[in-house]
Design an enzyme around this catalytic site. Structure first.
Site, PDB file in Angstrom:
ATOM      1  N   ARG A  19       0.764  -1.330  -0.060  1.00 38.90           N
ATOM      2  CA  ARG A  19       0.086  -0.150   0.058  1.00 38.90           C
ATOM      3  C   ARG A  19       0.883   1.240  -0.008  1.00 38.90           C
ATOM      4  O   ARG A  19       0.398   2.252   0.654  1.00 38.90           O
ATOM      5  CB  ARG A  19      -1.067  -0.136   1.224  1.00 38.90           C
ATOM      6  CG  ARG A  19      -1.932  -1.220   1.089  1.00 38.90           C
ATOM      7  CD  ARG A  19      -2.875  -1.437  -0.069  1.00 38.90           C
ATOM      8  NE  ARG A  19      -3.615  -2.564  -0.017  1.00 38.90           N
ATOM      9  CZ  ARG A  19      -3.333  -3.566  -0.666  1.00 38.90           C
ATOM     10  NH1 ARG A  19      -2.148  -3.917  -1.454  1.00 38.90           N
ATOM     11  NH2 ARG A  19      -4.250  -4.726  -0.521  1.00 38.90           N
ATOM     12  N   SER A  32     -11.373  -1.652   1.992  1.00 38.97           N
ATOM     13  CA  SER A  32     -10.768  -1.783   3.415  1.00 38.97           C
ATOM     14  C   SER A  32     -10.247  -0.466   4.216  1.00 38.97           C
ATOM     15  O   SER A  32      -9.679   0.233   3.737  1.00 38.97           O
ATOM     16  CB  SER A  32      -9.654  -2.842   3.323  1.00 38.97           C
ATOM     17  OG  SER A  32      -9.902  -4.014   2.444  1.00 38.97           O
ATOM     18  N   GLU A  40      -5.936   2.640   6.083  1.00 37.38           N
ATOM     19  CA  GLU A  40      -5.753   2.603   4.522  1.00 37.38           C
ATOM     20  C   GLU A  40      -6.381   3.408   3.713  1.00 37.38           C
ATOM     21  O   GLU A  40      -5.644   4.083   2.700  1.00 37.38           O
ATOM     22  CB  GLU A  40      -6.198   1.253   3.883  1.00 37.38           C
ATOM     23  CG  GLU A  40      -5.859   0.871   2.504  1.00 37.38           C
ATOM     24  CD  GLU A  40      -5.836  -0.367   2.051  1.00 37.38           C
ATOM     25  OE1 GLU A  40      -6.598  -0.707   1.244  1.00 37.38           O
ATOM     26  OE2 GLU A  40      -5.478  -1.330   2.769  1.00 37.38           O
TER      27      GLU A  40
END
Length: 304
Positions: free
Chosen positions: A177, A227, A297
């Site tokens: 990420r 998410s 995130e």
């Protein structure tokens, strides 16, 4: 600078670019949350993105580049300055043998379908990701054990000064990420992907399987940003939230999904502040019970 004055300057300078004033960001994010942006520009090509950024710099005006808004939470006061929207206006895809050249506004799902059409393997796991390639590359999006970096060979970016920069896969500093975009103020504008030739039926079967799993497990019926938390090392955010007794917990219209605890969803009229308060409750509870601080995130932008 005064908004009206800057808007008039933009109209005079960029006659071929669609410009809008006071735009609700709720219509530009999957969370359906966010205040108003002062001005939104919809450039038609990379050169116009460069020109808009240079114009903002010359006139001491902030800018923010917005993609498909799938991993984004925009604050309730909205965004000041100029929002540069990269979406269907910059979404061309070109296939050359095993290579694909993709503009940043193309959806990841569309790129996966194009790969399938040419029997190119490597994007099956990411085929259900709802965001654009630009945003996906920025956060090195992935699913089911694959990440976009697996098939990326080169990324063309525009820097904060409006200059073109090309980076190889290695130079993009990809990890979980994360990419070089987070280290510098870069805007992904085009991506080169390198695939392996595969079997059409096998690729399609895998894509169908991943799509079914996503539909079965994720709360796609409610607005969210996917998410909410990054996966902690050696565990899963959803599992930790669930065993902490937080499945379905609400803060006003913000809720930890009852279907998948890794998702915070908007039950209807949640504000950015509501979502952030619920995220803090989840983080504190999981930290108190398991000693693990869940890292967000989802990205947060806008005026505080």
């Amino acid at each position: 600078m005064n908004n009206d004055k800057f808007y008039k300057m933009l109209i005079n300078e960029f006659k071929n670019i669609n410009l809008e004033k006071r735009v609700s960001m709720k219509e530009h994010t999957y969370f359906k949350i966010g205040g108003f942006a002062d001005i939104v520009a919809y450039p038609n090509n990379i050169e116009e993105i460069q020109s808009l950024i240079k114009f903002c710099n010359e006139n001491n005006t902030d800018f923010f580049v917005l993609g498909n808004g799938t991993n984004l939470l925009i604050r309730d006061k909205g965004i000041r300055g100029l929002v540069i929207k990269i979406d269907d206006n910059l979404s061309n895809i070109r296939v050359d043998a095993n290579k694909m050249f993709i503009q940043a506004g193309a959806k990841v799902s569309r790129v996966a379908k194009e790969a399938l059409k040419h029997s190119l393997t490597g994007l099956e796991g990411a085929s259900g990701i709802p965001g654009s390639i630009g945003g996906g590359v920025t956060m090195n999006a992935g699913a089911y054990g694959t990440e976009l970096k697996d098939v990326i060979s080169n990324v063309k970016c525009v820097d904060e000064h409006g200059e073109i920069k090309n980076y190889s896969k290695e130079e993009m500093h990809f990890r979980y990420r994360h990419s070089r975009v987070h280290e510098q103020r870069l805007i992904v504008v085009e991506v080169e992907m390198d695939f392996q030739k595969g079997d059409y039926d096998k690729i399609k079967s895998d894509m169908d399987d991943y799509t079914q799993k996503r539909n079965d497990k994720q709360p796609l019926e409610l607005p969210s940003a996917g998410s909410t938390f990054k996966r902690p090392e050696g565990d899963y955010a959803g599992r930790l939230i669930d065993v902490s007794g937080l499945r379905g917990i609400r803060y006003k219209d913000a809720q930890v999904s009852e279907k998948h605890c890794g998702f915070v969803v908007n039950r209807g009229n949640a504000t950015c502040e509501d979502i952030l308060n619920l995220i803090k409750i989840v983080q504190k509870t999981v930290k108190d019970k398991h000693g693990i601080l869940l890292e967000r995130e989802v990205l947060i932008v806008g005026e505080e």
